[in-house]
Design a protein around this motif. Structure first.
Motif, mmCIF file in Angstrom:
data_model
loop_
_atom_site.group_PDB
_atom_site.id
_atom_site.type_symbol
_atom_site.label_atom_id
_atom_site.label_comp_id
_atom_site.label_asym_id
_atom_site.label_seq_id
_atom_site.Cartn_x
_atom_site.Cartn_y
_atom_site.Cartn_z
ATOM 1 N N ASP A 12 0.854 -1.178 0.000
ATOM 2 C CA ASP A 12 0.000 0.000 0.000
ATOM 3 C C ASP A 12 0.900 1.241 0.000
ATOM 4 N N ALA A 27 -2.672 -3.948 1.080
ATOM 5 C CA ALA A 27 -4.126 -3.765 1.087
ATOM 6 C C ALA A 27 -4.787 -5.134 1.245
ATOM 7 N N ARG A 55 4.745 -6.766 4.459
ATOM 8 C CA ARG A 55 4.199 -7.142 3.163
ATOM 9 C C ARG A 55 4.506 -8.596 2.809
#
Length: 195
Positions: A12, A27, A55
């Motif tokens: 994101d 996200a 992530r």
């Protein structure tokens, strides 16, 4: 040793930003999309290693019950360049990096050679750890730069050659893609988009 390298879902972050070591979230929709394609294709019973950056870590924790996090798998540290728009980074710094791809430390962070040395150390340790119970296989959830360096090490390159190879060619590794590095005896690399 057979490796299944998985790039994390899209983080994101605004397009055009320089990020490496920055710990970015993913996200939820991107995570669910990656899981929908990866979960059915991930083999059971082999260890999964991951970068500890969010992530990667959120995906790893959903793909395996006990992922092993290793800081040597993190993306390169771009120092003061982190979270700066690429077009706002002084051209002199970019030119200096281009002139010395292996040794220059962007933003006074980490050089590609320094990253290659830590990734090579991870690879060498992993090779020693794997045993017959895992058929010499492992899954690694990491970053595009880390994947390129692992692939270079798997091909038998030393850290300096790894760094030069990884830094000299642009990557084409989409988010959520798996790159399968077979046992070196088979000499066949398989790329499966969204496994």
């Amino acid at each position: 040793m057979r490796l299944i390298l998985i790039r994390h879902p899209q983080p994101d972050v605004a397009p055009g930003m320089c990020y490496g070591r920055t710990d970015l979230a993913v996200a939820p929709a991107q995570l669910e999309q990656a899981l929908a394609t990866l979960l059915p294709a991930i083999p059971d019973g082999i260890p999964l290693f991951s970068s500890p950056l969010r992530r990667c870590a959120v995906l790893a924790a959903r793909l395996a019950s006990a992922p092993i996090f290793d800081a040597r798998l993190m993306e390169m540290d771009f120092g003061a360049w982190e979270m700066q728009a690429w077009d706002s980074i002084p051209r002199a710094g970019v030119d200096a990096w281009t002139a010395d791809l292996a040794n220059y430390r962007p933003g006074d962070g980490e050089s590609v050679l320094q990253m290659a040395e830590r990734v090579a150390a991870f690879y060498d340790d992993l090779q020693r750890q794997l045993d017959a119970n895992h058929d010499g296989a492992a899954i690694v959830v990491c970053h595009a730069g880390t994947m390129r360096l692992l692939a270079a090490r798997h091909a038998g390159l030393a850290p300096l050659a790894m760094a030069l190879q990884a830094a000299s060619a642009p990557h084409r590794l989409p988010y959520g893609e798996a790159l399968i590095l077979p046992h070196p005896a088979s000499k066949q690399v398989s790329r499966r988009h969204h496994v």
